[in-house]
Structure formats: C-alpha cells, structure tokens
Motif scaffolding. Structure first.
Motif, PDB file in Angstrom:
ATOM      1  N   LYS A 312      21.241  92.874 -14.999  1.00  0.00           N
ATOM      2  CA  LYS A 312      20.317  91.890 -15.567  1.00  0.00           C
ATOM      3  C   LYS A 312      20.473  91.799 -17.084  1.00  0.00           C
ATOM      4  N   MET A 313      20.594  92.946 -17.732  1.00  0.00           N
ATOM      5  CA  MET A 313      20.740  92.938 -19.184  1.00  0.00           C
ATOM      6  C   MET A 313      22.062  92.300 -19.607  1.00  0.00           C
ATOM      7  N   GLU A 314      23.104  92.499 -18.826  1.00  0.00           N
ATOM      8  CA  GLU A 314      24.381  91.861 -19.129  1.00  0.00           C
ATOM      9  C   GLU A 314      24.267  90.346 -19.021  1.00  0.00           C
ATOM     10  N   LEU A 315      23.577  89.879 -17.992  1.00  0.00           N
ATOM     11  CA  LEU A 315      23.363  88.443 -17.857  1.00  0.00           C
ATOM     12  C   LEU A 315      22.500  87.905 -18.993  1.00  0.00           C
ATOM     13  N   ALA A 316      21.448  88.646 -19.350  1.00  0.00           N
ATOM     14  CA  ALA A 316      20.579  88.206 -20.442  1.00  0.00           C
ATOM     15  C   ALA A 316      21.358  88.109 -21.753  1.00  0.00           C
ATOM     16  N   ILE A 348      11.832  88.553 -18.836  1.00  0.00           N
ATOM     17  CA  ILE A 348      13.287  88.418 -18.965  1.00  0.00           C
ATOM     18  C   ILE A 348      13.628  87.299 -19.936  1.00  0.00           C
ATOM     19  N   VAL A 349      12.808  86.242 -19.986  1.00  0.00           N
ATOM     20  CA  VAL A 349      13.037  85.170 -20.959  1.00  0.00           C
ATOM     21  C   VAL A 349      12.782  85.682 -22.372  1.00  0.00           C
ATOM     22  N   ALA A 350      11.761  86.527 -22.530  1.00  0.00           N
ATOM     23  CA  ALA A 350      11.506  87.128 -23.839  1.00  0.00           C
ATOM     24  C   ALA A 350      12.681  88.001 -24.274  1.00  0.00           C
ATOM     25  N   THR A 351      13.269  88.719 -23.328  1.00  0.00           N
ATOM     26  CA  THR A 351      14.448  89.532 -23.634  1.00  0.00           C
ATOM     27  C   THR A 351      15.612  88.659 -24.076  1.00  0.00           C
ATOM     28  N   ILE A 352      15.808  87.538 -23.391  1.00  0.00           N
ATOM     29  CA  ILE A 352      16.882  86.609 -23.762  1.00  0.00           C
ATOM     30  C   ILE A 352      16.667  86.078 -25.182  1.00  0.00           C
ATOM     31  N   LEU A 353      15.437  85.697 -25.493  1.00  0.00           N
ATOM     32  CA  LEU A 353      15.141  85.196 -26.835  1.00  0.00           C
ATOM     33  C   LEU A 353      15.360  86.267 -27.891  1.00  0.00           C
ATOM     34  N   GLU A 354      14.988  87.491 -27.570  1.00  0.00           N
ATOM     35  CA  GLU A 354      15.210  88.587 -28.510  1.00  0.00           C
ATOM     36  C   GLU A 354      16.703  88.782 -28.773  1.00  0.00           C
TER      37      GLU A 354
END
Length: 630
Positions: A312-316, A348-354
């Motif tokens: 998931k983190m790799e995709l993010a 997960i969207v917050a992680t992507i924005l970060e």
C-alpha cells in the motif's frame, strides 16, 4: 500451431471390461498398473525402449508392475506405450510436456535405443515449439500441471526465455499464431505500420498465463532492457483488467472473509492478494509508466484484499508522484474493513498528500549555485557557465511544473473534500487535516473549499460552536468570489465571525471599486445590502470601510485574520468589532465555565487598536437591556 506425428501403424488399443489391451496375435505376457488403470501388454516392445521397465522386471518376478505417481497419468503412459508399438501418435504444444515427463519417467533415452522418444521430443521442442510465439505460450501454460518435472527438465525456463526473446525482437521476425498475425495485419491496414508494431502486441497473449509464470516472464522481459517502461505498464494494465474485474464485482463477498470459516474463501482471497502484490512488484520505476488512475485502482483492490502495508505504501508513493493526473472519483477508496462506519478510506489519501508535499519540497532550487571565487569563475566561464545556465533553466522548468502540480492538486483536494463531507461518520479532525494539507498559495480561490465546508456543516448539524469555528479556520474570505460571498452571508451554519468577515470584505471591495472608477460605486446585490443594513452598516457609504492589505494574525491557536478592522474612525469597523466582541464574549463565558481561562482569541481581539473600551461598554449595555426586555 505445429505438430509432429510418430509411428505408422493404426491404433489397436481397445478396452475390455476394466482392462486396456492391444489387439495382437501374440498373447500379453505382463500387466502394468497406472493411476488405477490396468494395461495387458507385451514385454518385448516396451522393454526394448524403457530402461525403467527393464530394471523393474529384473528386480521383481511378479507379473503386475505398478507405476506410482506417473506424470501425466494414463494419457501420457498410453502415448509412450503406443510409441513403443509403432502406433501413430501426434505431439503438439498441448501434450509435449506431459509426453516429455512420461518419457523421462520411463527412461526412454538414447542409452536404450537410438532415436528414442526423449530425443525426438527434445528435437521437436527446440526446433519447432520454442520458435513459435503461440506454441511457446501454450507449452508454458501446460508446465503448471508438472511443476517439479518441468523445472528439472528446464522446460519452464526455456519457454520463458523463448517468450522474452520474441518480445525483445521485432514483431516482423516473430512466428505468430494465425489469429494474432491476422490481428496485426488488420491493425496495419487501419493505421501506419510503425505505430502498430510499437505497441505491446504481446501483452494480451501472455496475460493468459498464471501469475507465477507471468511474473517470471515479465522479469525476463524487463531484464532485457529493450522494452519501454510505458509498454511494461500497458502490459500490467491488460493483465490486471483480465483478472481483477471479478474481484471488484465480488468485493462484498471478499470483505466477508473475516466471518467465514470456508477454506475455499480464504484460499481465493490469498490467491487474489498474491496476484495483486505481484503486479505491484512488477510496476516500472519510471514516473508516468502507468497512469495515476490505474495505480489508484490497484490501491482500491489492495484495501479490499487487505494487502500488505508495504504494498500500500509503495502504491501511495507512486500515486503521489503523479497525483495531479488523478480525478476525484479515483480517490474515493473504500475502507480496509467492511465493518468501518466511514464510506471512504481518508487516511490513505492523507498519506498520499503527505508524500506529494514531501516530494514537492525536494524539488531543485530556483536559483543557480554560484562559486565563491569571482576571479576563478570569470576565468572558467565558457563551458562551465553554459552548464550552469542549462541547469538553472532545467531547475526553473522543474519548479514551474511543481507549482502547477500543486495548483491542480489543490483543486483536486477541494473536490475530494466535497465528496467525503457528505459522510456523517467522517471525523472533524480528518476533514480539517485534509483541508490544511494543501499550501495556502496553491488555492487561487476558496470557492470550492467553501462548498466543501458548507456540505460538511449541513451533514454534521450537531457540531458545537467551537467545532464549527475549527472547520472554518482554513477558509480565507478574501479569496471568495461574489457568488460565494452572497451564499456565505446568508448561511446560518457558518460562525458569526465568518459572516462578519464576508460582509466586511464585500463592503471593502465595493469601496475599492469606487476608487478605480469615476466615483461611481458598484451596486451590491439586494440581499447583501439587506444583511449589511441588518448589521448597522451603510452600504451606500463607501468611505465607511477602511481596508488594509497588511495581514496580521491573532494568537497562534486562533489564526483568524482581523487585519481589515484597523481604522478606529470607521463606523463599519466599530460595528464589526462589536459583532466579533459578542462572538468572543460567548466563547469567554463558555471557557470560564470549563476552566476560568480567557480564550486567546478574545485577548487577541482586545489588542486591536481603536476605542475598544467605549465600544465594548456601549455594546454590553445595549446587550444587557435587550436581555432584560426578553
């Protein structure tokens, strides 16, 4: 597809009760049992070609010979037996693996007889099967039934190498199947040949492979280094679209796996998870090799299947690299657990924005690096100076692209906030965190943000006053359009000081318009005029508003701008000060009930220059009289 025929005699095998026999004038002299089936055969033709049967007959005097765990079962054994009798057999890509494994089991090698079955099968495999595109794929697929034998005989590795070599070579040099060659010719007629051959013509065919063989084939193709990253990405998209749609349609069934004790459900979920994680591991490292929409679809599937955190983190991380390409619908990712009360996975969207903001901070500087020694720099001008100029131009372009991306992402986030704001179970903290994750400069206007806040306030009517203020803290009234101001001024869900700020800045705009024109004031809408009049503000007196462009902030925990209320002689400023004081007085009473502390917002407001004491005393006296009357 290519095939090979061996032998010339007609088929004389027949079934008698539970036995398979050979029609012959000579009676059978021994019995072989394979996978529960018995064969009445003759020793001479079989022992002359099968070393294993020779040894078994010499070691055991029994008339029945058992062949346990025979690769390929009765079909493969009967194929080898017919070869020994000289009966015609047909070998193709569909049965060559089974025949090769069976021949190896029976040890039908050159040591026993020249031109034995193993030799003939190897020649046909290397010279014909592996030279054909479709034959290589079909043969590779059939190795899945005999994984250990195929690995030991190097059939799997040879098929993968053959497929990879054909992908790396020009399509015109590849022996394609009839259907695929016809498809390529049709493409050539409809478009130019170069475009047709540059596409990933191989992607659909290898998508038929299982994930384990597909993964090995793609690794071999990528290691060749000749295929563009975009073609690799297209091939992965084709494979995912072939195997993941069923998963998406049945996501409710997959989500219930936690409450199901069925082994089949658990096994299916594990296979799908392995499929997804294998696709993620094959993604090209180059930015733009796959679309942002495809990456987010994989992320949705990862949540449904509860994939590993690392996946998931790799995709993010990859999504963050090209987040400006995403749409709002792409970001609507279902939560990890079907038991979650929230409609979407906001974390997960917050992680992507970060991740997006971190990558933006790592962009190159916007000014060239200059040397410390001026004399040396002047002496080394020419080539080194040109290099610096080129680097500077590249950095400027990169910085410009980064700024443009932030502007697009800001619009995307505001649209996303409007969608998730309808979720009654969305916590206030998550909404505010997402709204504040975008830099202030990247929002050219706050209309979309205001709509998101309006939707959230209407969907969460049980918010108290302090919570409503916290939601509106990120809103900048100066960046609202005329239409948004008109709507906000009549919005009963907004805190009072937001409405007051909207009214003030709208009046300030009208005053500024008179200075830019010929003394003629721009007409305000009737509803705005009515609201200004209700707050004792004269909309016809433009000089009543004194607007300062110098922005000053209140206490850090407040972050409310009061820069527009500086003029002590303004009737408008006095009225707005009173309204804000009223708002803060309620907060003061509320805070004193809890802990006796005066809010920092109120202290900050009292620090505004002007005539606060007379204004507050007059306003409080009027307020007390009105309370007595009520």
């Amino acid at each position: 597809m290519k095939f090979m025929k061996l032998g010339s005699r007609p088929d004389t095998f027949y079934t008698s009760e539970d036995l398979r026999c050979v029609s012959s004038e000579v009676s059978s002299d021994f019995t072989i049992e394979v996978s529960g089936s018995r064969y009445l055969l003759h020793k001479f033709p079989l022992l002359s070609k099968c070393l294993r049967l020779q040894r078994m007959c010499s070691e055991s005097p029994e008339s029945i010979i058992q062949l346990p765990e025979f690769p390929g079962g009765v079909e493969a054994f009967e194929l080898c037996a017919k070869f020994c009798y000289g009966i015609t057999i047909t070998i193709s890509a569909y049965n060559i693996v089974a025949a090769r494994c069976a021949a190896e089991y029976l040890q039908m090698s050159e040591e026993v007889e020249k031109g034995n079955l193993v030799y003939k099968l190897e020649v046909f495999l290397n010279s014909c099967i592996l030279n054909g595109w479709r034959d290589s794929i079909v043969t590779l697929q059939t190795t899945k039934a005999f994984p250990l034998w195929s690995e030991d005989l190097a059939i799997t590795s040879r098929c993968i190498e053959a497929i990879a070599s054909k992908v790396l070579s020009h399509p015109s040099k590849v022996s394609l199947s009839h259907s695929h060659s016809r498809r390529v010719r049709d493409d050539d007629m409809s478009s130019n040949r170069a475009a047709a051959l540059s596409r990933g013509w191989w992607a659909e065919d290898i998508a038929e492979l299982g994930i384990d063989l597909y993964w090995r084939a793609m690794i071999a193709i990528k290691s060749g280094g000749k295929v563009k990253a975009s073609l690799i990405g297209d091939a992965l998209r084709v494979y995912a679209s072939k195997w993941l749609p069923t998963l998406q349609r049945n996501k409710k069934l997959v989500g219930k796996k936690a409450d199901s004790d069925s082994d089949s459900d658990t096994d299916t979920s594990s296979k799908n998870r392995l499929l997804l994680e294998s696709i993620i591991s094959l993604l090209p490292a180059e930015k733009g090799a796959v679309s942002c929409s495809f990456l987010l679809k994989l992320l949705k599937a990862a949540n449904i299947l509860n994939a590993s955190t690392s996946s998931k983190m790799e995709l993010a991380r990859r999504v963050a690299l090209q987040l400006e390409e995403a749409t709002v619908s792409d970001l609507l990712i279902p939560p990890m657990s079907y038991k979650s009360e929230m409609l979407y996975d906001v974390d997960i969207v917050a992680t992507i924005l970060e991740q997006f903001m971190v990558q933006g901070q790592a962009s190159p500087p916007t000014s060239p690096i200059r040397g410390k020694k001026g004399m040396m720099d002047r002496r080394r001008r020419s080539r080194s100076a040109e290099n610096i100029d080129l680097e500077f131009q590249e950095s400027r372009r990169s910085s410009s692209a980064s700024h443009s991306s932030k502007l697009k992402v800001a619009k995307l986030v505001d649209g996303y906030l409007q969608q998730i704001a309808r979720d009654v179970n969305l916590p206030l903290s998550k909404f505010v965190t997402l709204a504040e994750s975008v830099p202030e400069f990247s929002r050219l206007d706050h209309d979309d943000l205001y709509r998101a806040i309006d939707i959230y306030l209407k969907a969460h009517k049980n918010l108290n006053k302090s919570e409503r203020k916290r939601v509106c803290r990120v809103l900048d009234c100066k960046k609202l359009s005329m239409e948004a101001c008109m709507q906000a001024a009549q919005n009963e869900m907004l805190p009072l000081r937001v409405v007051v700020q909207v009214l003030f800045y709208e009046q300030a705009r009208a005053a500024a318009a008179t200075n830019n024109g010929e003394g003629k004031m721009t007409e305000l809408p009737s509803n705005i005029k009515a609201l200004l009049a209700a707050h004792n503000i004269d909309p016809s007196n433009p000089n009543a508003a004194a607007f300062s462009t110098t922005t000053s902030m209140a206490a850090p925990d407040d972050q409310w701008s009061v820069s527009g209320l500086k003029s002590p002689k303004s009737k408008l400023s006095g009225t707005l000060r009173s309204k804000l004081a009223e708002d803060e007085e309620v907060d003061e009473r509320f805070m004193n009930q809890d802990g006796g502390r005066t809010p920092s917002r109120f202290k900050a407001f009292c620090a505004i220059p002007g005539r606060p004491k007379k204004m507050f005393s007059k306003f409080l006296s009027i307020n007390r009289n009105s309370n007595v009357k009520n």
